[in-house]
Design a protein around this motif. Structure first.
Motif, PDB file in Angstrom:
ATOM      1  N   MET A  69     -59.377  -3.474  15.419  1.00  0.00           N
ATOM      2  CA  MET A  69     -58.110  -4.505  15.832  1.00  0.00           C
ATOM      3  C   MET A  69     -57.651  -3.515  14.503  1.00  0.00           C
ATOM      4  SD  MET A  69     -60.601  -7.730  14.398  1.00  0.00           S
ATOM      5  CE  MET A  69     -62.495  -8.153  14.874  1.00  0.00           C
ATOM      6  N   ASP A  70     -56.042  -4.002  15.832  1.00  0.00           N
ATOM      7  CA  ASP A  70     -54.780  -3.465  14.627  1.00  0.00           C
ATOM      8  C   ASP A  70     -54.333  -4.040  14.334  1.00  0.00           C
ATOM      9  OD1 ASP A  70     -53.129  -5.112  16.672  1.00  0.00           O
ATOM     10  OD2 ASP A  70     -52.718  -2.615  17.586  1.00  0.00           O
ATOM     11  N   GLY A  71     -54.145  -5.196  14.023  1.00  0.00           N
ATOM     12  CA  GLY A  71     -53.385  -6.094  12.515  1.00  0.00           C
ATOM     13  C   GLY A  71     -52.273  -6.679  13.458  1.00  0.00           C
ATOM     14  N   LEU A  77     -57.635  -6.564  10.257  1.00  0.00           N
ATOM     15  CA  LEU A  77     -57.592  -4.826  10.573  1.00  0.00           C
ATOM     16  C   LEU A  77     -58.867  -4.318  10.499  1.00  0.00           C
ATOM     17  CD1 LEU A  77     -55.714  -2.559  11.069  1.00  0.00           C
ATOM     18  CD2 LEU A  77     -55.226  -2.337   8.198  1.00  0.00           C
ATOM     19  N   THR A  78     -59.161  -3.583  11.719  1.00  0.00           N
ATOM     20  CA  THR A  78     -60.311  -2.687  11.462  1.00  0.00           C
ATOM     21  C   THR A  78     -60.677  -1.591  11.243  1.00  0.00           C
ATOM     22  OG1 THR A  78     -61.210  -3.397  13.516  1.00  0.00           O
ATOM     23  CG2 THR A  78     -62.091  -5.114  12.167  1.00  0.00           C
ATOM     24  N   TRP A  79     -61.382  -1.134  11.792  1.00  0.00           N
ATOM     25  CA  TRP A  79     -61.116   0.613  11.855  1.00  0.00           C
ATOM     26  C   TRP A  79     -60.985   0.840  13.474  1.00  0.00           C
ATOM     27  CZ3 TRP A  79     -65.478  -2.469  10.842  1.00  0.00           C
ATOM     28  CH2 TRP A  79     -66.056  -2.735  11.839  1.00  0.00           C
ATOM     29  N   GLY A  80     -60.172   2.894  13.781  1.00  0.00           N
ATOM     30  CA  GLY A  80     -60.399   3.429  14.961  1.00  0.00           C
ATOM     31  C   GLY A  80     -61.085   4.189  14.930  1.00  0.00           C
ATOM     32  N   ASP A  96     -70.275   0.349  22.197  1.00  0.00           N
ATOM     33  CA  ASP A  96     -69.136  -0.836  23.247  1.00  0.00           C
ATOM     34  C   ASP A  96     -68.104  -0.993  22.674  1.00  0.00           C
ATOM     35  OD1 ASP A  96     -68.194  -2.689  24.605  1.00  0.00           O
ATOM     36  OD2 ASP A  96     -69.377  -4.440  24.085  1.00  0.00           O
ATOM     37  N   CYS A  97     -66.864  -0.425  23.086  1.00  0.00           N
ATOM     38  CA  CYS A  97     -65.652  -0.617  22.171  1.00  0.00           C
ATOM     39  C   CYS A  97     -64.866  -1.438  23.095  1.00  0.00           C
ATOM     40  CB  CYS A  97     -64.420   0.519  22.126  1.00  0.00           C
ATOM     41  SG  CYS A  97     -65.765   1.816  20.721  1.00  0.00           S
ATOM     42  N   HIS A  98     -64.311  -2.568  22.405  1.00  0.00           N
ATOM     43  CA  HIS A  98     -63.760  -4.122  22.029  1.00  0.00           C
ATOM     44  C   HIS A  98     -62.597  -3.819  21.233  1.00  0.00           C
ATOM     45  CE1 HIS A  98     -63.261  -8.273  21.428  1.00  0.00           C
ATOM     46  NE2 HIS A  98     -62.284  -8.280  22.286  1.00  0.00           N
ATOM     47  N   VAL A  99     -61.631  -3.407  22.410  1.00  0.00           N
ATOM     48  CA  VAL A  99     -60.007  -3.302  21.801  1.00  0.00           C
ATOM     49  C   VAL A  99     -58.970  -4.340  21.666  1.00  0.00           C
ATOM     50  CG1 VAL A  99     -60.652  -0.602  21.947  1.00  0.00           C
ATOM     51  CG2 VAL A  99     -59.103  -1.933  23.341  1.00  0.00           C
TER      52      VAL A  99
END
Length: 161
Positions: A69-71, A77-80, A96-99
């Motif tokens: 999550m990008d805020g 907001l999490t990580w990238g 499994d990347c849930h963007v």
């Protein structure tokens, strides 16, 4: 006291078909697929993510779910990619990347390079916005953007996406 546990657990879920309660999907359509357990790293000890991930895999997790999550797209907001890349060193389990991010299409190659196996995005991220930021749903334009996103994911050769 002795407790006997039946081989196939029997329980009922109100409103759900028995097959769904047993962890199987799509019986109505003539096939059965066992549900896959994909624990989210949001629920782990953030100070020991690699250890927690390995523990989940050793307990039987078939894939690990990253909530990225990008805020902006969502308020959290999490990580990238750097976190995905760091954890990839600890396991080859399916990532499994849930963007939940703005401009998701711009992150496909970056996430694949970091070690993502699948890339899940939100359809509403494909919508255009007016001057006030309101979503404008134009089916043709949205379909074009979704097709572009899917093509980008399918043609990335970095990992298994």
């Amino acid at each position: 006291m002795e407790v006997t546990i039946p081989e196939e657990p029997t329980f009922e879920v109100a409103g759900a078909a028995p097959a769904l309660a047993a962890g199987h999907l799509d019986m109505e359509f003539g096939h059965s697929k066992k549900a896959i357990v994909s624990p989210s790293l949001l629920a782990c000890d953030q100070g020991a993510m690699a250890k927690e991930m390995v523990r989940a895999v050793e307990a039987g997790a078939e894939m690990i779910h990253f909530d990225i999550m990008d805020g902006n797209f969502v308020s959290n907001l999490t990580w990238g990619p750097p976190m995905v890349k760091a954890l990839r060193k600890a396991s080859d389990v399916h990532f499994d990347c849930h963007v939940q991010i703005k401009g998701a299409i711009n992150w496909v190659d970056i996430m694949a390079d970091a070690g993502a196996d699948t890339f899940t995005f939100h359809l509403e991220e494909m919508y255009d916005h007016d001057a006030e930021g309101n979503e404008i749903y134009d089916e043709a334009k949205c379909n074009e953007k979704v097709f572009e996103m899917i093509h980008k994911i399918k043609t990335n050769e970095t990992r298994k996406m």
